[in-house]
Design an enzyme around this catalytic site. Sequence first.
Site, PDB file in Angstrom:
ATOM      1  N   GLU A 187       0.786  -1.219  -0.174  1.00 27.80           N
ATOM      2  CA  GLU A 187       0.021   0.057   0.055  1.00 27.80           C
ATOM      3  C   GLU A 187       0.940   1.372  -0.014  1.00 27.80           C
ATOM      4  O   GLU A 187       0.610   2.293  -0.650  1.00 27.80           O
ATOM      5  CB  GLU A 187      -0.931  -0.030   1.308  1.00 27.80           C
ATOM      6  CG  GLU A 187      -1.839  -1.181   1.156  1.00 27.80           C
ATOM      7  CD  GLU A 187      -3.082  -1.017   0.181  1.00 27.80           C
ATOM      8  OE1 GLU A 187      -2.983  -0.176  -0.629  1.00 27.80           O
ATOM      9  OE2 GLU A 187      -3.829  -1.863   0.169  1.00 27.80           O
ATOM     10  N   ARG A 191       0.697   3.731  -3.314  1.00 29.42           N
ATOM     11  CA  ARG A 191       0.120   4.913  -3.112  1.00 29.42           C
ATOM     12  C   ARG A 191       0.906   6.221  -2.879  1.00 29.42           C
ATOM     13  O   ARG A 191       1.105   7.288  -3.439  1.00 29.42           O
ATOM     14  CB  ARG A 191      -0.780   4.963  -1.911  1.00 29.42           C
ATOM     15  CG  ARG A 191      -1.923   4.165  -1.986  1.00 29.42           C
ATOM     16  CD  ARG A 191      -2.976   4.016  -0.536  1.00 29.42           C
ATOM     17  NE  ARG A 191      -3.654   2.709  -0.774  1.00 29.42           N
ATOM     18  CZ  ARG A 191      -4.920   2.580  -0.684  1.00 29.42           C
ATOM     19  NH1 ARG A 191      -5.709   3.701  -0.342  1.00 29.42           N
ATOM     20  NH2 ARG A 191      -5.608   1.558  -0.834  1.00 29.42           N
ATOM     21  N   ASP A 319      -4.367 -10.118  -8.103  1.00 27.44           N
ATOM     22  CA  ASP A 319      -4.472  -9.233  -9.354  1.00 27.44           C
ATOM     23  C   ASP A 319      -3.251  -8.527  -9.906  1.00 27.44           C
ATOM     24  O   ASP A 319      -2.812  -8.640 -10.984  1.00 27.44           O
ATOM     25  CB  ASP A 319      -5.451  -8.102  -8.991  1.00 27.44           C
ATOM     26  CG  ASP A 319      -5.326  -7.498  -7.549  1.00 27.44           C
ATOM     27  OD1 ASP A 319      -4.334  -7.553  -6.906  1.00 27.44           O
ATOM     28  OD2 ASP A 319      -6.568  -6.832  -7.076  1.00 27.44           O
ATOM     29  N   GLU A 452     -11.911  -0.337 -10.674  1.00 29.21           N
ATOM     30  CA  GLU A 452     -11.237  -1.353 -11.727  1.00 29.21           C
ATOM     31  C   GLU A 452     -12.488  -1.304 -12.904  1.00 29.21           C
ATOM     32  O   GLU A 452     -11.637  -1.096 -13.912  1.00 29.21           O
ATOM     33  CB  GLU A 452     -11.199  -2.470 -11.164  1.00 29.21           C
ATOM     34  CG  GLU A 452     -10.113  -2.684 -10.002  1.00 29.21           C
ATOM     35  CD  GLU A 452     -10.406  -2.303  -8.568  1.00 29.21           C
ATOM     36  OE1 GLU A 452     -11.599  -1.846  -8.488  1.00 29.21           O
ATOM     37  OE2 GLU A 452      -9.665  -1.935  -7.950  1.00 29.21           O
TER      38      GLU A 452
HETATM   39  C1  DMJ Z   1      -6.020   0.363  -5.400  1.00 30.11           C
HETATM   40  O1  DMJ Z   1      -5.559   0.667  -4.201  1.00 30.11           O
HETATM   41  C2  DMJ Z   1      -5.469  -0.448  -6.316  1.00 30.11           C
HETATM   42  O2  DMJ Z   1      -5.874  -0.324  -7.333  1.00 30.11           O
HETATM   43  C3  DMJ Z   1      -5.191  -1.784  -5.825  1.00 30.11           C
HETATM   44  O3  DMJ Z   1      -4.348  -2.349  -7.019  1.00 30.11           O
HETATM   45  C4  DMJ Z   1      -6.398  -2.599  -5.691  1.00 30.11           C
HETATM   46  N1  DMJ Z   1      -7.214  -1.864  -4.830  1.00 30.11           N
HETATM   47  C5  DMJ Z   1      -7.436  -0.591  -4.699  1.00 30.11           C
HETATM   48  C6  DMJ Z   1      -8.642  -0.104  -5.334  1.00 30.11           C
HETATM   49  O4  DMJ Z   1      -9.971  -0.813  -5.500  1.00 30.11           O
END
Ligand code: DMJ
Length: 554
Positions: A187, A191, A319, A452
């Site tokens: 995270e 971010r 993912d 997404e």
């Molecule tokens: C975001 O922090 C990023 O896109 C991450 O890869 C997946 N989750 C969240 C948004 O849903």
Amino acid sequence: MARSRSSASRWRYVNPAYYLKRPKRLALLLILFVCATLVVWDRQTLVREHEEEVSKLNDEVTRLQSMLEEIKAAKSGAGKVNVIGKVSDASRNSDVLDDPIDIQRREKVKDAMIHAWSSYEKYAWGHDELQPQSKNGVDSFGGLGATLIDALDTLYIMGLDEQFQRAREWVAESLDFNKNYDASVFETTIRVVGGLLSAYDLSGDKVFLEKAKDIADRLLPAWDTPSGIPYNIINLAHGNPHNPGWTGGDSILADSGTEQLEFIALSQRTGDPKYQHKVENVILELNKTFPSDGLLPIYINPHRGTRSYSTITFGAMGDSFYEYLLKVWIQGNKTTAVKHYREMWETSMKGLLSLVRRTTPSSFAYLCEKIGNSLIDKMDELACFAPGMLALGSSGYAPDEAERFLSLAEELAWTCYNFYQSTPTKLAGENYFFNSGQDMSVGTSWNILRPETVESLFYLWRLTGNKTYQEWGWNIFQAFEKNSRIETGYVGLKDVSTGIKDNMMQSFFLAETLKYLYLLFSPSSVISLDEWVFNTEAHPIKIIPRKEGRFHDN
Ligand code: DMJ
């Protein structure tokens, strides 16, 4: 008596028989009627034409204002990188005419960003996230100003210069990473490192690069494991990397394979190869035993580098590992130095094809999850990034394969759009189950403003030029406006059926959801896909030509 006679004589003018006996008066009456009709009709036409004219002028004013802002942004950014770049054949939609509807729509999205940002500024300045209902900030990421950093590039791209400058001052004066806090390496990277690098690439302001280096240095010891697969948590002040208790000591696939873009970019910009070295090693390690279907379970042992028995998914915890295999190849200019990323990605896409199933009765394509040899008919909204990834990667295949993957991307995007359209609020739930004869049904019912699906719509619009994707994105935006906008910001929904609201404005709503929506209605030269690659938090990173050779190559 006299009064009643005179009133009777007045009424004779409305009696048709009176005119039938007097043809001249009848003719005069008809002429008067025709003239009156013409006058009224003419006035209405004039009003209508006038209204159309006013609306056209309004559109023109909006367009010119927008252009002016873009020119101002370009001028004030002497030395900055222009967000408007060159576009090759990859983006086929026309840039020559900026559609007036697009202009209006992106202004609405910009207005949403202004609302989200000013609510954050007012109630949660410097905190990680805003809780709009209780009007306070919370530090869900250790007090690093996550929303502020996540929003920097969106503010910049939208030309919100004053807001960007205020945020820049906070980063320069108040951002302090020396926190006794167990941070998520993933995270914090996507971010904070990603947000700062993107702000640096856009503005050229060194303060962002210095801060990105500071936080990355604090995260780096997480990769010091026997296999090189990182621990997923580290204390920002004291180090001490480890994994969360609930994984049984394992590292999470997405958390371990989603730092490559940011750390490679950092090495390129600082000239120090140590960041790139650590993250590229992870991929080399995984490649040693990469399965023939390219699908990895979500848990990996960081000591042995082996896979633990667990779910295979393009949703939560899997993912972005797949996303970064493709994007590092793009970031690396598709050169031989990054060829193995593309090869691994193509292998994983074979695996993805093996997870595709279709619903009955409506034949929606979806991606199953897998555990052992069993498929589970479940798909997270998080996996709706996949249509965008497939579209983006399709052009690297030979024409037939490219067509096949693009067409699958379009099918999956239709399913994801229906995750939204099938609920009473027109906002998607967190995940869906697919039972025979019932198409899709919501599993976990919340919506936390995730990006997404609009992310995929953005890629599909850029890569196909099909305006349908803009219409779908606009419908989703309107559903957010209707259900999630409150006076003090934007909130998620606890339940997409009832519309009951939660109390959190996620930082990725400003970083991703609103940015992708804005770009969906912008010319494709704005953050051209030929020049930029988006990290998984939608932070555009400038593609810098990469020399051959694996390490020390910048
Ligand atoms: C975001 O922090 C990023 O896109 C991450 O890869 C997946 N989750 C969240 C948004 O849903």
